[in-house]
Design a protein around this motif. Structure first.
Motif, PDB file in Angstrom:
ATOM      1  N   ILE A 143      17.553  14.587   1.662  1.00  0.00           N
ATOM      2  CA  ILE A 143      16.462  13.861   1.383  1.00  0.00           C
ATOM      3  C   ILE A 143      16.817  12.267   1.194  1.00  0.00           C
ATOM      4  CG2 ILE A 143      14.371  13.529   0.084  1.00  0.00           C
ATOM      5  CD1 ILE A 143      14.399  16.423  -0.633  1.00  0.00           C
ATOM      6  N   ALA A 144      16.182  11.378   1.813  1.00  0.00           N
ATOM      7  CA  ALA A 144      16.366   9.754   1.414  1.00  0.00           C
ATOM      8  C   ALA A 144      15.336   9.348   0.448  1.00  0.00           C
ATOM      9  CB  ALA A 144      16.289   9.164   2.836  1.00  0.00           C
ATOM     10  N   TYR A 145      15.838   8.348  -0.258  1.00  0.00           N
ATOM     11  CA  TYR A 145      14.933   7.657  -1.106  1.00  0.00           C
ATOM     12  C   TYR A 145      14.011   6.830  -0.299  1.00  0.00           C
ATOM     13  CZ  TYR A 145      13.627   5.129  -5.201  1.00  0.00           C
ATOM     14  OH  TYR A 145      12.861   4.492  -6.319  1.00  0.00           O
ATOM     15  N   ASN A 146      12.707   7.243  -0.566  1.00  0.00           N
ATOM     16  CA  ASN A 146      11.760   6.487   0.301  1.00  0.00           C
ATOM     17  C   ASN A 146      10.556   6.050  -0.731  1.00  0.00           C
ATOM     18  OD1 ASN A 146      10.253   5.339   2.238  1.00  0.00           O
ATOM     19  ND2 ASN A 146       9.454   7.205   3.368  1.00  0.00           N
ATOM     20  N   ASP A 147      10.614   4.585  -1.064  1.00  0.00           N
ATOM     21  CA  ASP A 147       9.532   4.054  -1.802  1.00  0.00           C
ATOM     22  C   ASP A 147       8.643   3.270  -1.022  1.00  0.00           C
ATOM     23  OD1 ASP A 147      11.277   2.335  -1.719  1.00  0.00           O
ATOM     24  OD2 ASP A 147      11.293   1.829  -4.229  1.00  0.00           O
ATOM     25  N   HIS A 148       8.693   3.268   0.290  1.00  0.00           N
ATOM     26  CA  HIS A 148       8.204   2.158   1.317  1.00  0.00           C
ATOM     27  C   HIS A 148       7.046   2.981   1.936  1.00  0.00           C
ATOM     28  CE1 HIS A 148      11.322  -0.929   0.693  1.00  0.00           C
ATOM     29  NE2 HIS A 148      12.033   0.242   0.541  1.00  0.00           N
ATOM     30  N   THR A 149       6.336   3.972   1.667  1.00  0.00           N
ATOM     31  CA  THR A 149       5.193   4.650   2.353  1.00  0.00           C
ATOM     32  C   THR A 149       4.024   3.883   2.204  1.00  0.00           C
ATOM     33  OG1 THR A 149       4.554   6.104   0.568  1.00  0.00           O
ATOM     34  CG2 THR A 149       6.233   6.695   1.768  1.00  0.00           C
ATOM     35  N   PRO A 150       3.021   3.859   2.977  1.00  0.00           N
ATOM     36  CA  PRO A 150       1.614   3.122   2.765  1.00  0.00           C
ATOM     37  C   PRO A 150       1.036   3.382   1.443  1.00  0.00           C
ATOM     38  CG  PRO A 150       1.681   4.243   4.768  1.00  0.00           C
ATOM     39  CD  PRO A 150       2.835   4.832   4.078  1.00  0.00           C
ATOM     40  N   ARG A 151       1.545   4.618   0.766  1.00  0.00           N
ATOM     41  CA  ARG A 151       0.932   4.685  -0.901  1.00  0.00           C
ATOM     42  C   ARG A 151       1.556   4.125  -1.722  1.00  0.00           C
ATOM     43  NH1 ARG A 151      -0.240   7.644   3.342  1.00  0.00           N
ATOM     44  NH2 ARG A 151       2.319   8.607   3.086  1.00  0.00           N
ATOM     45  N   MET A 152       2.635   3.491  -1.512  1.00  0.00           N
ATOM     46  CA  MET A 152       3.434   2.884  -2.685  1.00  0.00           C
ATOM     47  C   MET A 152       3.350   1.323  -2.577  1.00  0.00           C
ATOM     48  SD  MET A 152       5.226   5.549  -3.746  1.00  0.00           S
ATOM     49  CE  MET A 152       5.326   7.242  -3.247  1.00  0.00           C
TER      50      MET A 152
END
Length: 282
Positions: A143-152
């Motif tokens: 799993i990659a660290y992903n804090d760039h979704t539309p909800r962030m």
């Protein structure tokens, strides 16, 4: 862009130096009188050839130890260096000086080996390939660290800490990319936010703009609401319209992200907790 180029150059230089250092170290251990020579500012190691194939093999194959660093170094960092480490596998091919030494040494050793030793060598080789295959599959499924979704929501740490200080209604996430627990929690949090049509403010606690005064302020928040004397992540904070605060630290009890991924039941438990955190904000 300049910083990125410099980082790439530095990582390449480090990999070259480490490659030659391993040659030098093993040659020293085997008492082969290694010497360092420079060619166009690139170091290379020469050593005394005693015509002992096992020693030549060990020195020639020494840089393969760099492959193990792929497993040790943290995710999302040292990408170029990791690629250079992985490329040491091709060092065994007779397309370079090391590969020629390795191949010739193996051929000579096989000529002098008994049948049983040859079989052992083949088994070891197969096991090595199997381990490499397992690692590749694990990397692909990671799993990659992903804090760039539309909800962030990305904003400055000072703005987020101001909102926390003023107890403004919202959901807040604290973590950093190299944190295994954060990597596990983020996609579950994103699911909860998406399901409730909500968003969360994201603060990277390793960001350079997260200054010491802001860190001290967050530490004080931890002491009051998380009952911890220092900052641990991941932390999810939910503040409702009554300025009430609810926090959740870590993933779930019993989960060690450094050892294994969350099970389905643990993920379900975490989803339930985060759903409650999101609902609390409303």
């Amino acid at each position: 862009m300049l910083n990125l180029i410099l980082e790439i150059i530095v990582e390449i230089i480090i990999s070259i130096l480490l490659h030659e250092s391993l040659h030098y170290l093993i040659a020293c251990i085997l008492k082969l009188n290694p010497q360092v020579k420079m060619h166009n500012l690139i170091p290379s190691i020469t050593y005394k050839n005693t015509h002992e194939d096992i020693k030549n093999l060990l020195v020639g194959a020494a840089p393969l130890l760099m492959v193990t660093l792929i497993f040790i170094l943290p995710n999302n960092k040292w990408f170029v260096f990791k690629v250079m480490c992985f490329c040491q596998i091709f060092n065994i091919l007779p397309i370079c000086a090391d590969g020629e030494v390795i191949l010739l040494s193996i051929i000579n050793l096989l000529k002098n080996m008994k049948k049983s030793k040859v079989i052992i060598g083949i088994v070891v080789f197969i096991l090595t390939l199997t381990l490499i295959n397992i690692y590749v599959q694990k990397s692909e499924s990671a799993i990659a660290y992903n804090d760039h979704t539309p909800r962030m929501i990305k904003t400055s740490p000072s703005d987020i800490m101001k909102r926390i200080r003023e107890k403004k209604q919202g959901i807040y996430y604290f973590g950093f990319p190299e944190c295994p627990w954060c990597i596990e929690l983020l996609p579950v949090l994103d699911e909860s936010l998406q399901n409730a049509n909500e968003k969360a403010y994201v603060l990277n606690t390793h960001d350079k703009t997260f200054t010491q005064p802001l860190r001290n302020e967050l530490t004080a928040f931890y002491k009051q609401y998380v009952h911890q004397k220092r900052i641990y992540v991941p932390l999810v904070v939910s503040i409702n319209d009554k300025h009430e605060i609810k926090v959740h630290l870590d993933t779930v009890k019993g989960h060690n992200a450094k050892v294994s991924r969350m099970t389905k039941s643990q993920r379900k438990e975490l989803r339930h907790i985060l759903d409650q955190m999101v609902d609390f904000k409303k």
